[in-house]
Design a protein around this motif. Sequence first.
Motif, PDB file in Angstrom:
ATOM      1  N   THR A 221       0.824  -1.203   0.000  1.00 31.36           N
ATOM      2  CA  THR A 221       0.000   0.000   0.000  1.00 31.36           C
ATOM      3  C   THR A 221       0.860   1.256   0.000  1.00 31.36           C
ATOM      4  OG1 THR A 221      -1.759  -1.157   1.189  1.00 31.36           O
ATOM      5  CG2 THR A 221      -1.813   1.241   1.218  1.00 31.36           C
ATOM      6  N   ARG A 225       1.009   3.947  -3.069  1.00 31.17           N
ATOM      7  CA  ARG A 225       0.596   5.312  -2.746  1.00 31.17           C
ATOM      8  C   ARG A 225       1.661   6.332  -3.107  1.00 31.17           C
ATOM      9  NH1 ARG A 225      -4.195   8.003  -1.576  1.00 31.17           N
ATOM     10  NH2 ARG A 225      -3.835   9.731  -0.141  1.00 31.17           N
ATOM     11  N   LEU A 235      -6.996   5.010  -0.666  1.00 28.75           N
ATOM     12  CA  LEU A 235      -6.430   3.679  -0.503  1.00 28.75           C
ATOM     13  C   LEU A 235      -7.363   2.587  -1.018  1.00 28.75           C
ATOM     14  CD1 LEU A 235      -4.822   3.986   3.041  1.00 28.75           C
ATOM     15  CD2 LEU A 235      -3.737   4.252   0.805  1.00 28.75           C
ATOM     16  N   ALA A 239      -6.551  -0.779  -3.294  1.00 26.60           N
ATOM     17  CA  ALA A 239      -6.664  -2.058  -2.591  1.00 26.60           C
ATOM     18  C   ALA A 239      -6.792  -3.228  -3.555  1.00 26.60           C
ATOM     19  CB  ALA A 239      -7.859  -2.023  -1.639  1.00 26.60           C
TER      20      ALA A 239
END
Length: 333
Positions: A221, A225, A235, A239
């Motif tokens: 993640t 990002r 987020l 995912a």
Amino acid sequence: MSSVRVVPETELMSGEELSADDAWHTVRRYGLGHLLATAFVRFRYGDGFSHARAFALQLALAAVPLVIAGAGLASALGVESFAEVVARTVVAISPGSSDSLLSEVLDGRPDEGSERAEVVVVLGLATAFAAATSAFAQLERGANRIYGTKRDRQALRKYGRAAVLTATAGVAMAFGLLLIVAGEPFGEAMEQVYHWGDGAEEVWDALRWPIGLAALVVAVTLLFRHAPRRRQPGLSWLAVGAAVTVLAWLAGSGLLALYVVAAAGFDDTYGPLTAVMALLLWANVTGIALLAGLALAAQLEAVRAGRPDPLLPDSDDDGIPDELDEHPGSPAR
């Protein structure tokens, strides 16, 4: 060279803030199968395989000095028993006849308290950190090409961000990978050296999987990002790609382990270098999984922005996108 469409930044789109429900609604409306197919096209024409190989080389270059420095650090601090645990774990997960080579390397670590030991440990850690930083800088380049971004960040910003990602996402990824890949032999080594009881070993086996998976999810993640040179969506929009990355990595690593163990002649062909070849293959699987997951996240965002076709138009089918072709629409030569 990337020939994919630029993914519009959904944060710049008018309307309400995108939510998790919006992300899953887009997946259901477009179809997961179709999304995976177009994401592979984006990955392929974004030169994902080449960037995955470059990332894999740097990752492999970081792994070897890190192992040696870790064992040497335990010895330099006077924790000989833990150094033995590290050595037993590395030898246990190394395939075939690499065991003898790795044993010699680990047994030959510097003696406790010597100046040479401190120098070797510092140089090993510095080399591993520099190689990992270069790997995450390469990941930014691959992510930018998949998103259609033509230029990376300026050098200082690019490598500074890569160094921060190494210290955060890189540490979380290494921790998760160690728990999942080397967790069982590590537990066995701890039992042999520190005489763990059966209860402690069962607790370790029960906890290492959820903790390792959680660390991987956090690491992926963070990379999704902060690696691309663009403003990423929420987020929840990352995912889907992150889940595919973790699942693809687990499946690819498992199949690779079966291949290395079961393939006739693999150990005989590479001999003491079997572990090195297995490491390179595994690092390549890791790079492909990361960039494929990024391609899926990018394609999902592109669909939401109304640009489902991942490729730049090439009306004459000469392999050169129309925006780069001096004579677009002319018959293919």
